[in-house]
Write a protein that holds these residues in place. Structure first.
Motif, mmCIF file in Angstrom:
data_model
loop_
_atom_site.group_PDB
_atom_site.id
_atom_site.type_symbol
_atom_site.label_atom_id
_atom_site.label_comp_id
_atom_site.label_asym_id
_atom_site.label_seq_id
_atom_site.Cartn_x
_atom_site.Cartn_y
_atom_site.Cartn_z
ATOM 1 N N SER A 98 79.734 87.518 74.742
ATOM 2 C CA SER A 98 80.781 88.039 75.562
ATOM 3 C C SER A 98 80.650 89.554 75.546
ATOM 4 O O SER A 98 80.804 90.209 76.540
ATOM 5 N N LEU A 99 80.561 89.909 74.190
ATOM 6 C CA LEU A 99 80.788 91.462 73.737
ATOM 7 C C LEU A 99 79.525 92.142 74.322
ATOM 8 O O LEU A 99 79.652 93.272 75.180
ATOM 9 N N VAL A 100 78.190 91.444 73.954
ATOM 10 C CA VAL A 100 77.119 92.112 74.582
ATOM 11 C C VAL A 100 77.098 92.318 76.132
ATOM 12 O O VAL A 100 76.618 93.211 76.517
ATOM 13 N N PHE A 101 77.462 91.015 76.522
ATOM 14 C CA PHE A 101 77.482 91.293 78.298
ATOM 15 C C PHE A 101 78.373 92.349 78.711
ATOM 16 O O PHE A 101 78.390 92.945 79.768
ATOM 17 N N GLY A 102 79.638 92.276 77.965
ATOM 18 C CA GLY A 102 80.882 93.134 78.297
ATOM 19 C C GLY A 102 80.193 94.654 78.183
ATOM 20 O O GLY A 102 80.479 95.570 79.198
ATOM 21 N N ILE A 103 79.618 95.000 77.139
ATOM 22 C CA ILE A 103 78.861 96.387 77.037
ATOM 23 C C ILE A 103 77.899 96.663 78.068
ATOM 24 O O ILE A 103 77.848 97.805 78.856
ATOM 25 N N GLY A 104 76.913 95.603 78.359
ATOM 26 C CA GLY A 104 75.741 95.825 79.447
ATOM 27 C C GLY A 104 76.583 95.970 81.015
ATOM 28 O O GLY A 104 76.202 96.988 81.617
ATOM 29 N N THR A 105 77.633 95.602 81.005
ATOM 30 C CA THR A 105 78.505 95.640 82.314
ATOM 31 C C THR A 105 78.865 97.100 82.543
ATOM 32 O O THR A 105 78.966 97.648 83.452
ATOM 33 N N LEU A 106 79.530 97.674 81.208
ATOM 34 C CA LEU A 106 79.943 98.923 81.263
ATOM 35 C C LEU A 106 78.889 99.849 81.389
ATOM 36 O O LEU A 106 79.217 100.708 82.271
ATOM 37 N N LEU A 107 77.762 99.453 80.753
ATOM 38 C CA LEU A 107 76.765 100.542 81.023
ATOM 39 C C LEU A 107 76.306 100.491 82.371
ATOM 40 O O LEU A 107 75.540 101.518 83.049
ATOM 41 N N VAL A 108 75.989 99.632 83.200
ATOM 42 C CA VAL A 108 75.801 99.451 84.921
ATOM 43 C C VAL A 108 76.558 99.684 85.387
ATOM 44 O O VAL A 108 76.640 100.431 86.415
ATOM 45 N N GLY A 109 77.841 98.874 85.522
ATOM 46 C CA GLY A 109 79.201 98.959 86.264
ATOM 47 C C GLY A 109 79.842 100.183 86.584
ATOM 48 O O GLY A 109 80.227 100.542 87.563
ATOM 49 N N VAL A 110 80.130 100.884 85.388
ATOM 50 C CA VAL A 110 80.905 102.128 85.476
ATOM 51 C C VAL A 110 80.313 103.269 86.175
ATOM 52 O O VAL A 110 80.732 103.984 87.159
ATOM 53 N N PRO A 111 78.811 103.614 85.747
ATOM 54 C CA PRO A 111 78.182 104.678 86.641
ATOM 55 C C PRO A 111 77.972 104.332 88.234
ATOM 56 O O PRO A 111 78.178 105.216 88.774
ATOM 57 N N MET A 112 77.953 102.763 88.571
ATOM 58 C CA MET A 112 77.750 102.471 89.852
ATOM 59 C C MET A 112 78.967 102.833 90.597
ATOM 60 O O MET A 112 79.274 103.012 91.450
ATOM 61 N N GLY A 113 80.303 102.248 89.659
ATOM 62 C CA GLY A 113 81.604 102.598 90.277
ATOM 63 C C GLY A 113 81.841 103.900 90.488
ATOM 64 O O GLY A 113 82.595 104.457 91.667
ATOM 65 N N VAL A 114 81.829 104.718 89.550
ATOM 66 C CA VAL A 114 81.938 106.217 89.724
ATOM 67 C C VAL A 114 81.231 106.956 90.932
ATOM 68 O O VAL A 114 81.627 107.596 91.772
ATOM 69 N N LEU A 115 79.851 106.415 90.921
ATOM 70 C CA LEU A 115 78.931 107.121 92.000
ATOM 71 C C LEU A 115 79.711 106.401 93.366
ATOM 72 O O LEU A 115 79.755 107.461 94.278
ATOM 73 N N MET A 116 80.128 105.351 93.583
ATOM 74 C CA MET A 116 80.511 104.814 94.814
ATOM 75 C C MET A 116 81.943 105.587 95.016
ATOM 76 O O MET A 116 82.252 105.894 96.209
ATOM 77 N N ALA A 117 82.751 105.635 93.995
ATOM 78 C CA ALA A 117 83.910 106.567 94.244
ATOM 79 C C ALA A 117 83.755 107.660 94.680
ATOM 80 O O ALA A 117 84.260 108.183 95.660
ATOM 81 N N VAL A 118 82.653 108.705 94.247
ATOM 82 C CA VAL A 118 82.242 110.052 94.912
ATOM 83 C C VAL A 118 81.921 109.937 96.292
ATOM 84 O O VAL A 118 82.343 110.656 97.097
ATOM 85 N N LEU A 119 80.970 108.888 96.321
ATOM 86 C CA LEU A 119 80.371 108.874 97.607
ATOM 87 C C LEU A 119 81.577 108.471 98.927
ATOM 88 O O LEU A 119 81.537 109.071 100.074
ATOM 89 N N THR A 120 82.207 107.522 98.433
ATOM 90 C CA THR A 120 83.259 107.086 99.529
ATOM 91 C C THR A 120 84.605 107.985 99.683
ATOM 92 O O THR A 120 85.507 107.712 100.334
ATOM 93 N N THR A 121 84.481 109.070 99.000
ATOM 94 C CA THR A 121 85.546 110.035 99.152
ATOM 95 C C THR A 121 85.099 111.324 99.721
ATOM 96 O O THR A 121 85.992 112.266 99.724
#
Length: 565
Positions: free
Chosen positions: A362-385
């Motif tokens: 759970s912790l490893v998958f959570g960290i992996g999700t942060l490493l992949v999901g946060v940059p994706m989310g921030v880039l999409m936020a920049v793009l959609t604004t």
């Protein structure tokens, strides 16, 4: 060279995000659609036709799914609206804390909610123990529709309260004062002025609740079993039986329905966010009345009654889970269930579920999700604004993972990446762990986007323009000016992503089948199938990790940092 790379970094990042989405979301979902119309290498619509023409599927499965979702929506709205009224119209100590708790549906694992209700309403649950102590007959509520509905209300009523509270607070006090000055009674002013402004928010909350309960999986699986199977549970059953064409056909129809409902939600949610901007809100009243009148006493008694219902529905299940984890076979306080987890860790066979690998995964998958999901989310936020042609389409495509259930994503990843795909004569496969992180990241990054985008949208554009005029590239302006100003939203979004990964069950239980990639929610479900005590002990560990995520979200999120959620 460096400056050239920097000037194109945003474009490259957006392209990489798009490729990731195609590889771990759109392609797997497309695989499910293909499985529904291609059987043994030949095109056919037989799986879809067999589902759409079967009374069993249409009435027993889809009909029951829609029926329980409708009842769950009504119960959620009925339980959430009074809470919105109290939060919007009254001032009292702890109000902001209660308001913050309305984000719990997004961070609390649904399998943990199910465990709490099993601990409360099971044969030896809290309710029946109290009834036995009082000499009253016991009741059996597990594997019944009312248990599912109440559990769904527990999970979705805070969502209704959150959406409706914001709308209630945006009602212009001037309009109400005008109605009263023209002779309208308080009831008439509410009916003619307040209610019309609340109904769109209630419709938005009800639509979102229906989407969530229509695609509900862990709660129905734990509290209803296969005898009260919804579409999600039946898809899972077909996957277990290796009936992939049948599972895909059901998944396609469910996805089409969910996408349609999500489209309606997104269409009206934007209007709700804009409605009421610039309005003068009504002043909140003290929860303690200034004068003792029949009306004031009646209002406070109604609030007290609602508080009792809230305690019974929201507090008792979690308290029951914690109490059961510390209760022995004779009702005495004991650590036997936690000792069982320790013994299982030390002596359990390789094929048995052990707690430490579940926690580590759970912790490893959570960290992996942060490493992949946060940059994706921030880039999409920049793009959609940013203003560009086709932004609405990009925004809709980026939010599509919210409308597709984890079971469908898990099935697609299983049939695609895990089983392997042929690319230019080379078979590419991904381990269960990689597929799980991919599924978690896809489900989590929209929450990062929804936390960061509103903050970016509210920034003064002159800040970026000044940086650009001084020679800063677009990426440099983003890193040095914009992101530091929205860091609270990034942190809150990251906490959301981590909490969603920790509690994700739907896709994980599909991808972890027959592997050692099980997580804490999957361990809870597997323990629950055999004994309740260890399941509640593991559920308490899951509760601890989830609570830490909630604290981070509450500390850094703020009302604006939570986007539409």
């Amino acid at each position: 060279m460096v400056r050239s790379i920097e000037s194109h970094a945003l474009t490259l990042g957006t392209l990489a995000t798009g490729l990731i989405l195609i590889g771990v979301f759109y392609y797997p979902v497309a695989t499910v659609f293909v499985d529904a119309v291609v059987v043994d290498g030949r095109p056919t619509i037989e799986p879809l036709v067999s589902v759409l023409t079967s009374r069993f599927y249409l009435v027993e499965i889809f009909g029951f799914t829609a029926y329980q979702a409708a009842l769950s929506t009504v119960a959620s709205v009925a339980l959430g609206l009074p809470g919105a009224w109290v939060l919007a119209r009254f001032e009292f100590p702890g109000r902001e804390t209660l308001r913050s708790l309305t984000i719990l549906p997004f961070v609390m694992p649904s399998i943990m909610v199910a465990i709490g209700f099993v601990a409360t309403f099971g044969q030896n649950g809290t309710l029946n123990r109290v009834l036995r102590a009082l000499g009253l007959p016991t009741v059996e509520l597990l594997f019944t529709l009312p248990a599912i509905i109440v559990a769904h209300a527990f999970y979705n009523a805070p969502l209704v309260a959150r959406v409706t509270t914001a709308a209630w607070e945006s009602v212009d006090a001037s309009a109400i004062e005008t109605a009263r000055s023209l002779g309208a009674s308080p009831v008439r002013a509410f009916r003619d002025v307040v209610l019309p402004q609340l109904l769109p928010a209630v419709a938005v909350a009800a639509t979102l609740t229906f989407v969530f309960t229509f695609a509900s999986f862990p709660i129905v699986l734990a509290l209803g079993g296969f005898q009260l199977a919804t579409v999600e549970v039946f898809i899972y059953s077909r996957i277990q039986n290796l009936a992939y064409a049948e599972a895909a056909a059901l998944a396609v129809i469910e996805t089409v329905i969910s996408l349609g409902l999500t489209y309606l939600y997104l269409r009206y949610e934007g209007r709700q966010r804009a409605a009421g901007q610039g309005a003068r809100p009504q002043p909140r009243r003290s929860l303690w009345p200034d004068s003792v009148t029949p009306e004031e006493v009646g209002t406070r008694l109604a609030i007290l009654g609602y508080a009792i219902v809230v305690l019974a529905v929201f507090v008792v299940p979690i308290a029951s889970m914690i109490l059961t984890s510390f209760t022995g076979s004779q009702g005495e306080l004991s650590l036997r269930h936690y000792r069982f987890l320790l013994e299982r860790q030390q002596t359990g066979a390789a094929y048995q579920v052990r707690p430490l690998p579940a926690i580590e995964n759970s912790l490893v998958f959570g960290i992996g999700t942060l490493l992949v999901g946060v940059p994706m989310g921030v880039l999409m936020a920049v793009l959609t604004t940013r203003d560009f042609r086709g932004r609405a389409v990009v925004d809709a495509l980026s939010m599509a993972p919210l409308a597709v259930s984890g079971i469908v994503v898990g099935l697609g990843l299983l049939r695609g990446l895990v089983f392997g795909i042929e690319v230019f004569g080379t078979r590419i496969t991904a381990t269960g762990a990689v597929a799980i992180v991919a599924a978690h990241a896809v489900g989590a990054y929209p929450f990062v986007t929804r936390n960061v985008a509103p903050l970016l949208r509210n920034l003064d554009p002159r800040l970026t323009e000044s940086a650009r005029s001084l020679g800063a590239s677009r990426v440099r302006a983003l890193l040095d000016i914009e992101l530091p100003l929205v860091v609270a939203g990034v942190v809150a979004g990251a906490a959301f992503a981590f909490a969603i990964s920790i509690g994700e069950f739907d896709s994980t239980v599909v991808l972890a089948e027959g592997s050692t990639s099980y997580t804490m929610p999957v361990a809870v479900e597997r323990y629950l199938g055999r004994r309740l005590g260890p399941a509640t002990a593991m559920g308490c560990l899951l509760l601890g990790v989830t609570s830490l995520s909630f604290v981070v979200i509450e500390r850094f999120g703020g009302r604006d940092g939570r986007g539409g959620f």
